[in-house]
Design an enzyme around this catalytic site. Structure first.
Site, short mmCIF file in Angstrom:
data_model
loop_
_atom_site.label_atom_id
_atom_site.label_comp_id
_atom_site.label_asym_id
_atom_site.label_seq_id
_atom_site.Cartn_x
_atom_site.Cartn_y
_atom_site.Cartn_z
N THR A 181 1.08 -0.87 0.06
CA THR A 181 0.29 0.04 0.28
C THR A 181 0.72 1.32 -0.53
O THR A 181 1.76 1.08 0.77
CB THR A 181 -0.96 -0.05 1.60
OG1 THR A 181 -0.21 0.22 2.42
CG2 THR A 181 -2.07 -0.92 0.87
N GLU A 327 -5.48 -3.15 -1.86
CA GLU A 327 -5.94 -4.39 -0.90
C GLU A 327 -7.55 -5.08 -1.68
O GLU A 327 -7.88 -5.93 -1.57
CB GLU A 327 -6.90 -4.06 0.60
CG GLU A 327 -5.77 -3.39 1.08
CD GLU A 327 -5.75 -1.74 1.38
OE1 GLU A 327 -5.55 -1.68 0.18
OE2 GLU A 327 -5.21 -1.76 2.41
N LYS A 432 -14.87 16.96 11.79
CA LYS A 432 -16.66 16.67 12.51
C LYS A 432 -16.00 17.93 13.26
O LYS A 432 -15.77 18.45 14.48
CB LYS A 432 -16.21 15.84 13.87
CG LYS A 432 -16.85 14.78 14.02
CD LYS A 432 -17.66 13.59 14.56
CE LYS A 432 -18.45 12.69 15.05
NZ LYS A 432 -18.47 11.71 15.13
N TRP A 437 -20.59 15.46 10.21
CA TRP A 437 -19.79 15.36 9.42
C TRP A 437 -19.62 16.63 8.27
O TRP A 437 -20.90 16.33 7.84
CB TRP A 437 -19.72 14.36 9.24
CG TRP A 437 -19.14 13.71 9.97
CD1 TRP A 437 -18.46 13.13 11.43
CD2 TRP A 437 -19.48 11.39 9.71
NE1 TRP A 437 -18.12 12.05 11.53
CE2 TRP A 437 -18.83 11.20 11.13
CE3 TRP A 437 -20.01 10.70 8.47
CZ2 TRP A 437 -18.56 9.64 11.08
CZ3 TRP A 437 -19.05 9.57 8.96
CH2 TRP A 437 -18.84 8.80 10.20
#
Ligand code: AMP
Length: 538
Positions: A181, A327, A432, A437
């Site tokens: 990754t 992934e 936040k 959000w």
């Protein structure tokens, strides 16, 4: 009751055999400083057999890791074929990693041989004395620098053996290729793809509900072959008979536009940053000819609406957005408007991350792991499972990332009843504010629609009253100007009032990760070090 079907393993060698015979005259083009080189699929496959024979003679055995430190080019494709088909594991190394990370992944994977493009020798030289497992370096191309010490010349090495290497019958679940990754936090983690996962992923990439690669396509492969196997397209090319254009290091907008005009790809794959650059270059270039493209596949990061509109309105080209991760091999969702969608509503689908492709399953969960409704509104973390989704990382435990047989993606968003996913943020990028959000992705996408803005990245910064508030970092187009007030005014009719950022930073460019995505970690660090000047509106 048992079925009566043959139990043929799904091997990459099967994909290659198919491409080599059925599409033998299809071509791989490589852009070089001296013009375009080309070879047929048949020639590439035969050279891969020679490479496999030579690697075997060098001592590479089944399961050994062979690294590639290369641009997108024909030799890289030869390694893509030879190494897995002979039973070894190709480890594609990201050429833009910091030396410490590069040395870390080579050592972690235990690579014994690495093929290096000569033009990258100075970069590779920085880790040469930190990678004890590497016994041989094979150098592709001419390097006069001598920086790497003793090396093997790729062309001499390959041509010293005849073609005709017989690909062994392997366990389809054995490792074929691995990729780490691009790890924005902590060490990169290795994902190991099997022959079976690669085979199934290639097949999925040919379906017309996904990117639909076929023998009618010629694909300009801008996404690097070290970034999730070029999104799988290198193998899909042989599976489907899709020709490949390999741009090597010519990745600037100007070079890409020229390549499109001269080599006439029908499709091209790349992150939004690249496409933004193509739009910049073509802005004042009336002779830009993108007419060969049936579509461009953009993914790896949210694709702003304004970009999709620009390709549609200026060139009549569809932007096909895809979502996935290292992934997930990566193809997991592709955004194509459902049949019957009126033209003026199509864009509302194209701005979504994608619609789940057959073969994988996606759901959203809340913080306790409870599965949430697929109603297009409820927001949670995406989880995914399927035969080309990783079940673990190579050599490290990371139980936090797995839940009940599903991979926790770290992506936050909603999903509708038809399987379209909307990503509002990476969990670490979420803002936040006062317990609610704010989507940094939405804010970025909206502000980038302002004509004076070239790029925009929004990060969360601490705020005494609201806990966190957005800080909007914008890059103006050359010769354009806009004040923070003007930009906020522009946003005010497009997003909720309480989302409107007070803090604005005018920066020269948004920092990018090693695979060309916005690197908000760098912006956060600059902010923390008081190195990101910004103004605050009332
Ligand atoms: P990587 O493993 O480097 O390919 O990064 C995977 C991550 O890229 C995902 O978890 C998402 O956060 C992001 N990503 C990929 N495709 C999209 C997309 N279409 N929209 C928004 N984010 C995306």
């Amino acid at each position: 009751m048992q079925s009566t079907m043959q139990d043929a393993p799904l091997l990459i060698s099967g994909i290659i055999r198919h491409g080599e015979y059925v599409y033998s005259e299809k071509k791989v083009f490589t852009v070089t400083p001296d013009g375009v080189e080309e070879a047929t699929f048949f020639q590439v496959a035969k050279r891969a057999e020679q490479l496999a024979a030579a690697l075997t003679k060098l001592g590479v055995q089944s399961g050994d890791r062979v690294g590639s430190f290369m641009w997108n080019n024909q030799a890289h494709m030869e390694a893509y074929i030879a190494v897995p088909c002979m039973g070894a594991v190709l480890h594609t190394l990201n050429i833009r990693l910091f030396p410490e990370q590069l040395a870390f992944i080579i050592n972690h994977a235990g690579d014994s041989v690495i093929i290096v493009d000569a033009s990258l020798a100075p970069v590779f030289a920085k880790v040469r004395d930190q990678i004890p497992s590497v016994k041989h370096i094979i150098l592709h191309g001419k390097d006069e620098s001598g920086l790497l010490g003793e090396t093997i010349d790729y062309e001499t090495f390959l041509t010293s053996e005849p073609a005709g290497f017989e690909w062994p019958i392997l366990d389809e679940r054995s490792a074929a290729i691995m990729c780490y990754t691009s790890g924005t936090t902590g060490n990169p983690k290795g994902v190991v793809y099997s022959h079976r996962s690669t085979w199934l992923h290639s097949m999925a990439s040919t379906t017309t509900n996904s990117i639909g690669l076929s023998e009618r396509d010629r694909c300009l492969l801008i996404v690097p072959m070290f970034h999730v196997n070029a999104w799988g397209a290198a193998y899909t090319a042989f599976f489907a008979g899709t020709e490949l254009i390999m741009p090597q290091m010519y990745l600037q907008g100007e070079a890409i536009v020229k390549m499109i005009k001269e080599l006439r790809p029908t499709i091209s794959l790349g992150v939004p940053t690249i496409w933004n650059d193509v739009l910049r270059v073509t802005q004042n270039a009336p002779d830009a000819d993108l007419s060969s493209l049936r579509g461009i596949v953009a993914g790896g990061a949210a694709v702003p609406r304004v970009m999709i509109e620009a390709f549609r309105d200026r060139f009549g080209i569809d932007v096909i957005q895809g979502w996935g991760m290292t992934e997930t091999s990566p193809l997991a969702a592709v955004s194509i408007p459902p049949s019957g969608t009126p033209d003026d509503l199509a864009i509302d689908y194209r701005v979504k991350a994608g619609r789940v492709v057959a073969g994988v399953e996606v759901r959203i969960t809340d913080e306790d792991g409870t599965v949430l409704a697929r109603d297009g509104k409820t927001v949670g973390e995406f989880e995914i499972r399927g035969p080309w989704v990783t079940a673990s990382y190579y050599g490290v435990d990371d139980p936090e990332r797995f839940h009940d047989g599903w991979l926790r993606t770290g992506d936050i968003g909603s999903m509708d009843a038809e399987g379209f996913m909307t990503i509002s943020d990476r969990s670490k990028d979420v803002i936040k504010s006062g317990g609610e959000w704010i989507s940094s992705v939405d804010l970025e996408g909206t502000i980038m629609a302002h004509p004076a803005i070239f790029e925009a990245a929004v990060i969360a910064v601490p705020d005494e009253r609201w806990d966190e508030r957005p800080l909007c970092c914008v890059v103006l187009r050359p010769d354009a100007s806009a004040s923070a007030e003007e930009l906020r005014e522009f946003l005010s009719s497009r997003v909720a009032k309480w989302w409107l950022p007070e803090r604005w930073a005018f920066i020269e460019s948004v920092p990018k990760t090693s695979v060309g995505k916005f690197d908000k970690k760098v912006l956060r660090a600059k902010y923390a070090e008081d190195d990101l000047p910004y103004e605050t509106l009332d």
